[in-house]
Scaffold this motif. Structure first.
Motif, PDB file in Angstrom:
ATOM      1  N   PRO A 118      40.100  39.840  26.447  1.00  0.00           N
ATOM      2  CA  PRO A 118      40.747  39.554  25.151  1.00  0.00           C
ATOM      3  C   PRO A 118      41.308  40.796  24.473  1.00  0.00           C
ATOM      4  CG  PRO A 118      38.638  38.414  25.311  1.00  0.00           C
ATOM      5  CD  PRO A 118      38.710  39.348  26.472  1.00  0.00           C
ATOM      6  N   LYS A 119      40.599  41.931  24.608  1.00  0.00           N
ATOM      7  CA  LYS A 119      41.089  43.170  23.983  1.00  0.00           C
ATOM      8  C   LYS A 119      42.388  43.633  24.660  1.00  0.00           C
ATOM      9  CE  LYS A 119      37.524  44.117  21.175  1.00  0.00           C
ATOM     10  NZ  LYS A 119      37.627  44.255  19.725  1.00  0.00           N
ATOM     11  N   LEU A 120      42.410  43.597  26.007  1.00  0.00           N
ATOM     12  CA  LEU A 120      43.615  44.022  26.724  1.00  0.00           C
ATOM     13  C   LEU A 120      44.784  43.083  26.430  1.00  0.00           C
ATOM     14  CD1 LEU A 120      42.263  45.119  30.238  1.00  0.00           C
ATOM     15  CD2 LEU A 120      43.097  46.581  28.391  1.00  0.00           C
ATOM     16  N   LYS A 121      44.473  41.807  26.237  1.00  0.00           N
ATOM     17  CA  LYS A 121      45.528  40.827  25.939  1.00  0.00           C
ATOM     18  C   LYS A 121      46.252  41.192  24.648  1.00  0.00           C
ATOM     19  CE  LYS A 121      46.246  35.833  25.591  1.00  0.00           C
ATOM     20  NZ  LYS A 121      45.605  34.505  25.649  1.00  0.00           N
ATOM     21  N   ILE A 122      45.486  41.652  23.656  1.00  0.00           N
ATOM     22  CA  ILE A 122      46.068  42.053  22.367  1.00  0.00           C
ATOM     23  C   ILE A 122      46.789  43.392  22.498  1.00  0.00           C
ATOM     24  CG2 ILE A 122      45.520  42.751  20.001  1.00  0.00           C
ATOM     25  CD1 ILE A 122      43.099  40.780  20.200  1.00  0.00           C
ATOM     26  N   LEU A 123      46.135  44.352  23.167  1.00  0.00           N
ATOM     27  CA  LEU A 123      46.688  45.709  23.248  1.00  0.00           C
ATOM     28  C   LEU A 123      47.943  45.784  24.112  1.00  0.00           C
ATOM     29  CD1 LEU A 123      43.315  47.633  23.656  1.00  0.00           C
ATOM     30  CD2 LEU A 123      44.827  47.763  21.678  1.00  0.00           C
ATOM     31  N   LEU A 124      47.946  45.023  25.230  1.00  0.00           N
ATOM     32  CA  LEU A 124      49.067  45.120  26.173  1.00  0.00           C
ATOM     33  C   LEU A 124      50.179  44.125  25.871  1.00  0.00           C
ATOM     34  CD1 LEU A 124      47.043  45.594  29.478  1.00  0.00           C
ATOM     35  CD2 LEU A 124      48.341  47.321  28.263  1.00  0.00           C
TER      36      LEU A 124
ATOM     37  N   ASN B 160      32.455  44.203  17.853  1.00  0.00           N
ATOM     38  CA  ASN B 160      32.815  45.541  17.359  1.00  0.00           C
ATOM     39  C   ASN B 160      33.155  46.499  18.483  1.00  0.00           C
ATOM     40  OD1 ASN B 160      32.163  44.741  14.688  1.00  0.00           O
ATOM     41  ND2 ASN B 160      29.991  44.977  15.186  1.00  0.00           N
ATOM     42  N   SER B 161      33.400  45.973  19.676  1.00  0.00           N
ATOM     43  CA  SER B 161      33.662  46.868  20.809  1.00  0.00           C
ATOM     44  C   SER B 161      35.011  47.569  20.653  1.00  0.00           C
ATOM     45  CB  SER B 161      33.640  46.080  22.124  1.00  0.00           C
ATOM     46  OG  SER B 161      34.672  45.125  22.142  1.00  0.00           O
ATOM     47  N   VAL B 162      35.112  48.721  21.319  1.00  0.00           N
ATOM     48  CA  VAL B 162      36.340  49.534  21.264  1.00  0.00           C
ATOM     49  C   VAL B 162      36.776  49.829  22.692  1.00  0.00           C
ATOM     50  CG1 VAL B 162      37.334  51.714  20.513  1.00  0.00           C
ATOM     51  CG2 VAL B 162      35.619  50.580  19.080  1.00  0.00           C
ATOM     52  N   ILE B 163      38.074  49.679  22.955  1.00  0.00           N
ATOM     53  CA  ILE B 163      38.631  49.977  24.274  1.00  0.00           C
ATOM     54  C   ILE B 163      39.501  51.222  24.175  1.00  0.00           C
ATOM     55  CG2 ILE B 163      39.971  49.066  26.222  1.00  0.00           C
ATOM     56  CD1 ILE B 163      37.652  47.270  25.646  1.00  0.00           C
TER      57      ILE B 163
ATOM     58  N   ARG C 206      47.162  53.978  29.941  1.00  0.00           N
ATOM     59  CA  ARG C 206      47.601  54.287  31.315  1.00  0.00           C
ATOM     60  C   ARG C 206      47.919  53.022  32.118  1.00  0.00           C
ATOM     61  NH1 ARG C 206      46.795  59.301  33.288  1.00  0.00           N
ATOM     62  NH2 ARG C 206      45.711  60.832  31.995  1.00  0.00           N
ATOM     63  N   ILE C 207      47.588  51.864  31.554  1.00  0.00           N
ATOM     64  CA  ILE C 207      47.791  50.602  32.282  1.00  0.00           C
ATOM     65  C   ILE C 207      49.189  50.061  31.989  1.00  0.00           C
ATOM     66  CG2 ILE C 207      46.958  48.241  32.580  1.00  0.00           C
ATOM     67  CD1 ILE C 207      44.219  49.226  31.597  1.00  0.00           C
ATOM     68  N   LYS C 208      49.967  49.837  33.027  1.00  0.00           N
ATOM     69  CA  LYS C 208      51.323  49.314  32.837  1.00  0.00           C
ATOM     70  C   LYS C 208      51.352  47.795  32.790  1.00  0.00           C
ATOM     71  CE  LYS C 208      53.871  53.243  34.711  1.00  0.00           C
ATOM     72  NZ  LYS C 208      54.733  53.736  35.803  1.00  0.00           N
ATOM     73  N   LYS C 209      50.328  47.174  33.397  1.00  0.00           N
ATOM     74  CA  LYS C 209      50.289  45.707  33.436  1.00  0.00           C
ATOM     75  C   LYS C 209      48.864  45.276  33.752  1.00  0.00           C
ATOM     76  CE  LYS C 209      53.033  41.900  35.338  1.00  0.00           C
ATOM     77  NZ  LYS C 209      54.050  41.538  36.352  1.00  0.00           N
ATOM     78  N   CYS C 210      48.442  44.171  33.158  1.00  0.00           N
ATOM     79  CA  CYS C 210      47.118  43.621  33.472  1.00  0.00           C
ATOM     80  C   CYS C 210      47.280  42.181  33.937  1.00  0.00           C
ATOM     81  CB  CYS C 210      46.211  43.672  32.245  1.00  0.00           C
ATOM     82  SG  CYS C 210      44.594  42.920  32.532  1.00  0.00           S
ATOM     83  N   LEU C 211      46.700  41.861  35.083  1.00  0.00           N
ATOM     84  CA  LEU C 211      46.805  40.509  35.637  1.00  0.00           C
ATOM     85  C   LEU C 211      45.402  39.928  35.808  1.00  0.00           C
ATOM     86  CD1 LEU C 211      48.909  42.574  37.423  1.00  0.00           C
ATOM     87  CD2 LEU C 211      49.879  40.331  37.857  1.00  0.00           C
TER      88      LEU C 211
END
Length: 783
Positions: A498-504, A523-526, A531-536
């Motif tokens: 969910p965090k990567l979905k928002i950030l990317l 309250n987690s932090v990523i 450096r990630i160009k795409k997340c699948l």
């Protein structure tokens, strides 16, 4: 008495007229590569015939003519199938508690022995319904049992006065009834959709927000949102999605019931100081301990609930709660949920047919499950399991091996007999791996961690996670290990994804219908995600939501195939799809008519109007190289590769990629409900890989990709994942299979137990590091 179940000339799907003998009151494992015909034999032949005979002799007035798929089956007794069909478990209100009926017993326990708060005691006798949020007597009157209320952030929606009126309306007033309502409103109040909000008078803005008491046909934007999102119009899901994505609509907990969905009787009655909601939300293991030690009068009710909970702990479901929605369970968890109910029933003389019962279990947990299934046999039952697990096979009394390969190259009986005899079988694609572990290619060197390329998750505390911080090295094959309920999914699926979905944002590829609803804020932090160009995210959820969806539609191949047929005939492409003008009007393109015959059982009969094709005659008259659209959809991927070669580059590319991920045996038109979670995942992987974009610095997140794979197929999949990493990508794989984990460059392990006993990072490092780490549980099983 016949000591064997004997099947003569089984020929459904790819089975090539095979004869099989299965010993009664024994544990038999059916094995073979993916697509070799295992499920066709176990479920489509044995179980379906057992069900048909039961219905025929149970007084059900239902007889059908069907094409015989075998010559004879003798020695058959009542048959129970314990499958993983996730798509059938889609009711969002169905929970572990409702499915096992433990929720009902707990409600009865509260009605009989609950202590009421005197402030809320209205003198009415307590009843079971008062403790059930799906009951009118028990549901919260404000949220009607849902536990949440919809809330529109008016300040955010109307706060920017520089916006145009039509921008606030999200562009939904461009056609249909919505346009007529808004046009009526604009005309009455002399407003233009191009006007800025700042130019409206206070009265005009108030009427736009809340309505004008019926002076125009528009009820006001705020009331209209609630009207639409509660299902009034077909735009329901689209508008909800738009509002939620934009942050205009939230679903906070209901202020009246605090999110429980229950009314005042349930929230003010306790057992041992706990309400029914509190007990439904704790882990099953903790619930068992609580009820077992609470000073409560021993009664048949209490004994029954303790027996059921104990059985669920035994089958590896200790980490679930009664409130857990059934659609969120994995295929293996659903199967063990059904298994628990059969064990509790203490039946004998039954034939149980299992579909990979060890799926989703840690090596430690498999040992307990095998002993439970052996107890079913000792009680006088026959157990037949489609299975790839090595230890499960070693414990079997009898092995049936199908193959040698998949699809048209499978469907033969390669072997039947004891495990010891099976090891000597020279024609099997499974036996060599059991006889000689060295055939499995194991890494001798591991990629090193680059401290400058770390994806860091800090302070993860969702569900049972205890403020976990973990470093995920990029550019490596990273394994995530741990027993069931140890926190693997909480860390990856519920925190990282969910965090990567928002950030990317648009660089994130996953299930577009997945809104992570039900996952609490944390309250987690990523960090290090830049450096990630795409997340699948490639999970095991079904690839389609309708019965007529299939691999061809999901991968996009079908659009191009229909275009070829349309070009050939001069007709529209819609003629060649069952969901449009080409679909049979009687069965709506399904090819079957479904009859409910009671007790949750259905009989499917071939549609007479279209002879089971799902198409109208006009669609079938058009051929491409001598084959009509139905015949093309009946091709396996392997057959389609040869048929379409050179006709369309994109079709060639997609089909070739499906072959590479080991899916050459599935048919293009295979219906989604018959596709397992593991197969769905590999089809999703093929779809992404076939897009052909230069892949580098991407993160692939896979959830137990070896589900349903034989040793032979796991080796192929491992090579593909290695290839992704070699190209400069990261693969994060949640897995129990020691072979896959042994070939990871880096592993982090959650644990040590499940539920409240888990949620900690107990080990991290290379497979060699974990083998030498005394805290690691998986380390002792690594190759």
């Amino acid at each position: 008495m016949n000591d064997f179940i004997e099947i003569k000339n089984a020929r459904i799907h790819n089975l090539k007229g095979i004869d099989v003998k299965i010993p009664k009151n024994k544990l038999t494992v059916i094995t073979g590569v993916s697509g070799s015909g295992k499920s066709s034999l176990a479920f489509d032949t044995l179980y379906e015939e057992g069900k048909r005979r039961y219905l025929m002799f149970s007084g059900t007035q239902f007889m059908i003519d069907s094409t015989p798929t075998f010559d004879s089956i003798s020695g058959l007794s009542p048959t129970v199938a314990v499958e993983q069909r996730i798509i059938r478990q889609s009711n969002p209100r169905s929970t572990v508690g409702t499915r096992t009926k433990i929720g009902n017993i707990l409600a009865m326990l509260f009605a009989a022995y609950g202590t009421r708060d005197s402030k809320y005691d209205d003198g009415l006798p307590l009843s079971m319904e008062m403790f059930q949020k799906n009951s009118p007597k028990g549901m919260c009157v404000k949220c009607l049992g849902s536990g949440t209320v919809k809330k529109v952030d008016e300040d955010k929606l109307f706060g920017d006065l520089s916006l145009k009126v039509e921008d606030v309306c999200l562009g939904l007033g461009k056609r249909g009834s919505t346009k007529k309502m808004l046009d009526s409103f604009y005309k009455y109040h002399n407003i233009s959709p191009d006007q800025k909000l700042s130019s409206l008078t206070d009265e005009q803005l108030f009427c736009l927000k809340y309505g004008d008491s019926g002076k125009s046909s528009f009820m006001g934007f705020i009331p209209w949102i609630f009207h639409v999102t509660n299902g009034a119009f077909s735009t329901n899901s689209r508008l909800s999605h738009l509002l939620t994505e934009a942050g205009y609509m939230t679903k906070p907990s209901c202020p009246k019931c605090g999110g429980t969905g229950l009314g005042v009787h349930a929230s003010s009655t306790t057992i041992g100081g706990k309400t029914i909601s509190e007990l439904e939300n704790i882990y099953i293991k903790d619930l068992f301990d609580f009820l077992n030690t609470t000073p409560l009068k021993r009664s048949p009710l209490l004994n029954e609930i303790l027996t059921k909970l104990s059985c669920m702990v035994d089958v590896g479901l200790h980490h679930l709660s009664l409130s857990r929605p059934v659609p969120t369970l994995s295929g293996g968890e659903i199967q063990r949920l059904f298994l628990a109910s059969y064990i509790i029933a203490e039946m004998d003389s039954i034939i149980f047919v299992f579909d990979e019962p060890t799926i989703g279990l840690h090596e430690v947990e498999k040992e307990k499950l095998i002993s439970i299934i052996r107890n079913l046999v000792n009680r006088g039952n026959t157990v037949i399991a489609v299975e790839h697990d090595e230890n499960f096979m070693r414990c079997a009394d009898y092995i049936i091996d199908l193959g040698p390969f998949a699809g048209i190259n499978g469907g033969e009986r390669i072997f039947q007999g004891s495990f010891e005899e099976f090891l000597q079988c020279k024609h099997s694609n499974t036996a060599p791996y059991l006889k000689n572990n060295d055939i499995l290619n194991m890494k001798s060197t591991y990629r090193t961690v680059n401290s400058d390329k770390i994806l860091k998750v800090e302070n993860a505390n969702i569900h049972n996670l205890k403020n976990v911080t973990v470093d995920i090295p990029l550019g490596l094959m990273v394994g995530v290990a741990g027993v069931s309920g140890s926190g693997k999914s909480s860390l990856i699926s519920d925190t990282l994804v969910p965090k990567l979905k928002i950030l990317l944002n648009n660089k994130f590829v996953g299930d577009q219908n997945e809104d992570n609803e039900g996952i609490p804020e944390d309250n987690s932090v990523i960090s290090g995600w830049e450096r990630i160009k795409k997340c699948l995210v490639i999970d095991q959820k079904p690839i389609g939501r309708s019965r007529t969806s299939c691999p061809a539609t999901y991968t996009g191949v079908f659009d191009r195939i229909r275009a070829l047929f349309a070009k050939e005939s001069g007709s529209s492409a819609g003629l060649f799809t069952v969901n449009s003008e080409g679909g049979c009007k009687v069965c709506k393109g399904d090819g079957e008519v479904h009859y409910h015959v009671g007790f949750g059982n259905f009989i499917d009969t071939e549609c007479e109007a279209c002879s089971g094709t799902g198409f109208i005659p006009e669609a079938l008259e058009v051929t491409l190289n001598g084959k009509n659209i139905k015949e093309v959809l009946s091709f396996t991927v392997d057959e389609a590769v040869l048929f379409f070669k050179g006709r369309d580059k994109q079709i060639d590319k997609i089909l070739a990629t499906l072959q590479r991920v080991g899916m050459g045996y599935i048919t293009l038109g295979q219906k989604t409900p018959t596709i397992s979670g593991g197969e769905s995942q590999r089809i999703k992987l093929a779809k992404e890989l076939s897009k052909g974009q230069a892949a580098k610095d991407a993160v692939y997140i896979l959830d137990e990709p070896t589900t349903g794979l034989s040793f032979h197929d796991s080796v192929r999949l491992m090579k593909l994942m290695e290839e992704l990493v070699t190209k400069g990508n990261t693969v994060i794989v949640t897995e129990h299979d020691p072979y896959i984990l042994s070939n990871c460059d880096y592993i982090f392990e959650m644990g040590p137990g499940g539920g409240s006993d888990g949620g900690k990072l107990i080990a991290a490092g290379s497979p060699v590091d974990l083998k030498n780490n005394q805290n690691s549980i998986i380390g002792r099983y690594l190759k």
